[in-house]
Design a protein around this motif. Structure first.
Motif, PDB file in Angstrom:
ATOM      1  N   ASP A 149      19.078 -29.737  27.460  1.00 39.78           N
ATOM      2  CA  ASP A 149      17.817 -29.940  28.167  1.00 39.78           C
ATOM      3  C   ASP A 149      16.873 -30.916  27.468  1.00 39.78           C
ATOM      4  OD1 ASP A 149      17.339 -28.134  26.129  1.00 39.78           O
ATOM      5  OD2 ASP A 149      16.407 -26.632  27.411  1.00 39.78           O
ATOM      6  N   LYS A 150      17.290 -31.478  26.333  1.00 36.59           N
ATOM      7  CA  LYS A 150      16.529 -32.537  25.670  1.00 36.59           C
ATOM      8  C   LYS A 150      17.457 -33.260  24.710  1.00 36.59           C
ATOM      9  CE  LYS A 150      12.425 -33.139  25.703  1.00 36.59           C
ATOM     10  NZ  LYS A 150      11.549 -33.977  26.538  1.00 36.59           N
ATOM     11  N   ILE A 151      17.361 -34.586  24.717  1.00 36.30           N
ATOM     12  CA  ILE A 151      18.095 -35.415  23.765  1.00 36.30           C
ATOM     13  C   ILE A 151      17.097 -35.826  22.689  1.00 36.30           C
ATOM     14  CG2 ILE A 151      19.522 -37.474  23.443  1.00 36.30           C
ATOM     15  CD1 ILE A 151      20.627 -35.412  25.530  1.00 36.30           C
ATOM     16  N   VAL A 152      17.416 -35.514  21.450  1.00 32.36           N
ATOM     17  CA  VAL A 152      16.559 -35.878  20.320  1.00 32.36           C
ATOM     18  C   VAL A 152      17.249 -37.033  19.605  1.00 32.36           C
ATOM     19  CG1 VAL A 152      15.484 -35.087  18.173  1.00 32.36           C
ATOM     20  CG2 VAL A 152      15.748 -33.496  20.113  1.00 32.36           C
ATOM     21  N   LEU A 153      16.698 -38.233  19.778  1.00 34.19           N
ATOM     22  CA  LEU A 153      17.246 -39.432  19.135  1.00 34.19           C
ATOM     23  C   LEU A 153      16.476 -39.649  17.840  1.00 34.19           C
ATOM     24  CD1 LEU A 153      17.391 -41.642  22.316  1.00 34.19           C
ATOM     25  CD2 LEU A 153      19.341 -40.634  21.129  1.00 34.19           C
ATOM     26  N   THR A 154      17.149 -39.447  16.727  1.00 28.65           N
ATOM     27  CA  THR A 154      16.476 -39.537  15.443  1.00 28.65           C
ATOM     28  C   THR A 154      17.039 -40.697  14.621  1.00 28.65           C
ATOM     29  OG1 THR A 154      15.928 -38.352  13.404  1.00 28.65           O
ATOM     30  CG2 THR A 154      17.953 -37.672  14.536  1.00 28.65           C
ATOM     31  N   PHE A 155      16.130 -41.510  14.149  1.00 30.37           N
ATOM     32  CA  PHE A 155      16.463 -42.636  13.282  1.00 30.37           C
ATOM     33  C   PHE A 155      15.983 -42.308  11.883  1.00 30.37           C
ATOM     34  CE2 PHE A 155      16.321 -44.381  17.485  1.00 30.37           C
ATOM     35  CZ  PHE A 155      17.234 -45.412  17.497  1.00 30.37           C
ATOM     36  N   HIS A 156      16.572 -42.950  10.893  1.00 31.70           N
ATOM     37  CA  HIS A 156      16.105 -42.749   9.528  1.00 31.70           C
ATOM     38  C   HIS A 156      14.688 -43.296   9.435  1.00 31.70           C
ATOM     39  CE1 HIS A 156      15.998 -42.525   5.195  1.00 31.70           C
ATOM     40  NE2 HIS A 156      17.142 -41.866   5.244  1.00 31.70           N
ATOM     41  N   GLY A 157      13.823 -42.567   8.765  1.00 34.31           N
ATOM     42  CA  GLY A 157      12.431 -42.976   8.660  1.00 34.31           C
ATOM     43  C   GLY A 157      12.193 -44.045   7.607  1.00 34.31           C
ATOM     44  N   LEU A 158      11.034 -44.660   7.718  1.00 32.12           N
ATOM     45  CA  LEU A 158      10.542 -45.631   6.746  1.00 32.12           C
ATOM     46  C   LEU A 158       9.040 -45.402   6.583  1.00 32.12           C
ATOM     47  CD1 LEU A 158      12.012 -49.109   7.815  1.00 32.12           C
ATOM     48  CD2 LEU A 158      12.615 -47.792   5.804  1.00 32.12           C
ATOM     49  N   PRO A 159       8.498 -45.754   5.425  1.00 34.35           N
ATOM     50  CA  PRO A 159       7.043 -45.706   5.314  1.00 34.35           C
ATOM     51  C   PRO A 159       6.395 -46.638   6.344  1.00 34.35           C
ATOM     52  CG  PRO A 159       8.030 -45.830   3.144  1.00 34.35           C
ATOM     53  CD  PRO A 159       9.135 -46.072   4.142  1.00 34.35           C
ATOM     54  N   GLU A 160       5.297 -46.217   6.879  1.00 37.17           N
ATOM     55  CA  GLU A 160       4.565 -46.973   7.905  1.00 37.17           C
ATOM     56  C   GLU A 160       4.212 -48.378   7.424  1.00 37.17           C
ATOM     57  OE1 GLU A 160       3.098 -47.704  11.497  1.00 37.17           O
ATOM     58  OE2 GLU A 160       3.626 -45.621  11.117  1.00 37.17           O
ATOM     59  N   ARG A 161       3.971 -48.541   6.122  1.00 36.55           N
ATOM     60  CA  ARG A 161       3.553 -49.850   5.595  1.00 36.55           C
ATOM     61  C   ARG A 161       4.586 -50.944   5.848  1.00 36.55           C
ATOM     62  NH1 ARG A 161       5.915 -50.600   0.290  1.00 36.55           N
ATOM     63  NH2 ARG A 161       6.695 -48.577  -0.412  1.00 36.55           N
ATOM     64  N   TYR A 162       5.862 -50.592   5.951  1.00 36.86           N
ATOM     65  CA  TYR A 162       6.885 -51.597   6.238  1.00 36.86           C
ATOM     66  C   TYR A 162       6.691 -52.187   7.635  1.00 36.86           C
ATOM     67  CZ  TYR A 162       9.483 -50.151   2.106  1.00 36.86           C
ATOM     68  OH  TYR A 162       9.853 -49.879   0.817  1.00 36.86           O
ATOM     69  N   GLY A 188       4.684 -56.114   9.189  1.00 39.08           N
ATOM     70  CA  GLY A 188       5.433 -57.042  10.036  1.00 39.08           C
ATOM     71  C   GLY A 188       6.905 -56.754  10.191  1.00 39.08           C
ATOM     72  N   GLY A 189       7.390 -55.696   9.552  1.00 36.44           N
ATOM     73  CA  GLY A 189       8.810 -55.368   9.669  1.00 36.44           C
ATOM     74  C   GLY A 189       9.172 -54.941  11.093  1.00 36.44           C
ATOM     75  N   PRO A 190      10.362 -55.320  11.563  1.00 40.06           N
ATOM     76  CA  PRO A 190      10.748 -55.050  12.952  1.00 40.06           C
ATOM     77  C   PRO A 190      11.432 -53.703  13.179  1.00 40.06           C
ATOM     78  CG  PRO A 190      12.411 -56.408  11.925  1.00 40.06           C
ATOM     79  CD  PRO A 190      11.323 -56.202  10.893  1.00 40.06           C
ATOM     80  N   TYR A 191      11.501 -52.851  12.172  1.00 35.87           N
ATOM     81  CA  TYR A 191      12.323 -51.648  12.282  1.00 35.87           C
ATOM     82  C   TYR A 191      11.952 -50.769  13.476  1.00 35.87           C
ATOM     83  CZ  TYR A 191      14.827 -47.415  10.988  1.00 35.87           C
ATOM     84  OH  TYR A 191      15.650 -46.320  10.999  1.00 35.87           O
ATOM     85  N   ARG A 192      10.671 -50.450  13.624  1.00 37.97           N
ATOM     86  CA  ARG A 192      10.256 -49.585  14.743  1.00 37.97           C
ATOM     87  C   ARG A 192      10.633 -50.229  16.073  1.00 37.97           C
ATOM     88  NH1 ARG A 192       4.437 -47.891  14.632  1.00 37.97           N
ATOM     89  NH2 ARG A 192       5.192 -45.949  13.734  1.00 37.97           N
ATOM     90  N   SER A 193      10.390 -51.505  16.198  1.00 40.28           N
ATOM     91  CA  SER A 193      10.732 -52.218  17.434  1.00 40.28           C
ATOM     92  C   SER A 193      12.233 -52.144  17.704  1.00 40.28           C
ATOM     93  CB  SER A 193      10.280 -53.678  17.332  1.00 40.28           C
ATOM     94  OG  SER A 193      10.725 -54.411  18.432  1.00 40.28           O
ATOM     95  N   HIS A 194      13.048 -52.286  16.670  1.00 40.99           N
ATOM     96  CA  HIS A 194      14.502 -52.190  16.835  1.00 40.99           C
ATOM     97  C   HIS A 194      14.903 -50.789  17.293  1.00 40.99           C
ATOM     98  CE1 HIS A 194      15.408 -55.794  13.949  1.00 40.99           C
ATOM     99  NE2 HIS A 194      14.791 -56.157  15.051  1.00 40.99           N
ATOM    100  N   CYS A 195      14.288 -49.756  16.707  1.00 39.21           N
ATOM    101  CA  CYS A 195      14.592 -48.378  17.106  1.00 39.21           C
ATOM    102  C   CYS A 195      14.188 -48.136  18.556  1.00 39.21           C
ATOM    103  CB  CYS A 195      13.866 -47.382  16.193  1.00 39.21           C
ATOM    104  SG  CYS A 195      14.424 -47.419  14.469  1.00 39.21           S
ATOM    105  N   GLU A 196      13.022 -48.631  18.941  1.00 41.40           N
ATOM    106  CA  GLU A 196      12.549 -48.458  20.316  1.00 41.40           C
ATOM    107  C   GLU A 196      13.430 -49.214  21.307  1.00 41.40           C
ATOM    108  OE1 GLU A 196       8.469 -49.661  19.901  1.00 41.40           O
ATOM    109  OE2 GLU A 196       7.881 -47.710  19.053  1.00 41.40           O
ATOM    110  N   THR A 197      13.864 -50.411  20.939  1.00 37.26           N
ATOM    111  CA  THR A 197      14.743 -51.191  21.817  1.00 37.26           C
ATOM    112  C   THR A 197      16.094 -50.503  21.972  1.00 37.26           C
ATOM    113  OG1 THR A 197      13.648 -53.258  21.240  1.00 37.26           O
ATOM    114  CG2 THR A 197      15.884 -53.429  22.128  1.00 37.26           C
ATOM    115  N   THR A 198      16.648 -50.027  20.870  1.00 36.90           N
ATOM    116  CA  THR A 198      17.918 -49.292  20.936  1.00 36.90           C
ATOM    117  C   THR A 198      17.782 -48.077  21.833  1.00 36.90           C
ATOM    118  OG1 THR A 198      18.576 -50.051  18.736  1.00 36.90           O
ATOM    119  CG2 THR A 198      19.648 -48.054  19.561  1.00 36.90           C
ATOM    120  N   THR A 199      16.682 -47.347  21.669  1.00 34.71           N
ATOM    121  CA  THR A 199      16.448 -46.156  22.487  1.00 34.71           C
ATOM    122  C   THR A 199      16.342 -46.524  23.965  1.00 34.71           C
ATOM    123  OG1 THR A 199      15.390 -45.009  20.654  1.00 34.71           O
ATOM    124  CG2 THR A 199      14.848 -44.240  22.878  1.00 34.71           C
ATOM    125  N   ALA A 200      15.592 -47.559  24.273  1.00 37.97           N
ATOM    126  CA  ALA A 200      15.421 -47.969  25.678  1.00 37.97           C
ATOM    127  C   ALA A 200      16.750 -48.401  26.296  1.00 37.97           C
ATOM    128  CB  ALA A 200      14.391 -49.093  25.770  1.00 37.97           C
TER     129      ALA A 200
END
Length: 165
Positions: free
Chosen positions: A21-34, A38-50
């Motif tokens: 009843d729910k899919i939990v997609l978990t990526f390895h975390g990083l400190p927010e400062r990355y 300007g690091g693209p990690y969050r954007s890459h995770c969001e794109t992969t998820t989408a």
């Protein structure tokens, strides 16, 4: 890559007892400062998820994106997987499928953190730990091996043009 992820998830869904009843997609975390620097990690995770959600035919309420493996005093990307798992019961979730996208192969950290600790966090929220399913990583899935072979050939050929492979 997305096709291989979808294949792994579909196989896990077919072999796991009951529907999720729910899919939990978990990526390895990083400190927010990355990310803030300007690091693209969050954007890459969001794109992969989408892309994965589109391939799987999921609606936004079917899944949640979160980040695991926090440590130290810094602010990390969120939401934190541990907190998500603890609060699933309050959202009416009883049968989550947890998909670790932080690695392509199962590793001790992920197996322990999500397979053992995560199951415990889910149970602490008031749910039956036996209804918690951890999806294996890609490991030796044929679709993943095909993906890696294609990527290696592209590098060897010096091209991203699949027609030249």
């Amino acid at each position: 890559y997305i096709a291989a992820l979808a294949a792994r998830i579909r196989r896990t869904m077919q072999t796991a007892s009951g529907s999720h009843d729910k899919i939990v997609l978990t990526f390895h975390g990083l400190p927010e400062r990355y990310v803030s620097s300007g690091g693209p990690y969050r954007s890459h995770c969001e794109t992969t998820t989408a892309l994965l959600a589109e391939r799987m035919g999921w609606q936004p309420d079917d899944y949640i994106l979160c980040y695991q493996s926090r440590f130290g005093p810094e602010t990390w990307l969120g939401p934190a997987t541990a907190e998500v798992l603890e609060h699933l019961a309050s959202q009416g979730v009883r049968r989550p499928l947890v998909v670790a996208r932080g690695s392509t192969t199962d590793c001790l950290e992920t197996l322990d953190e999500l397979g053992n600790e995560g199951r415990g966090q889910f149970a602490e929220g008031g749910c039956d730990p036996d209804s918690y399913t951890l999806c294996p990583c890609l490991n030796d899935l044929p679709e993943w091996i095909d993906c890696m072979t294609s990527l290696i050939k592209r590098v060897e050929c010096g091209t991203n043009d699949a027609s030249k492979l």
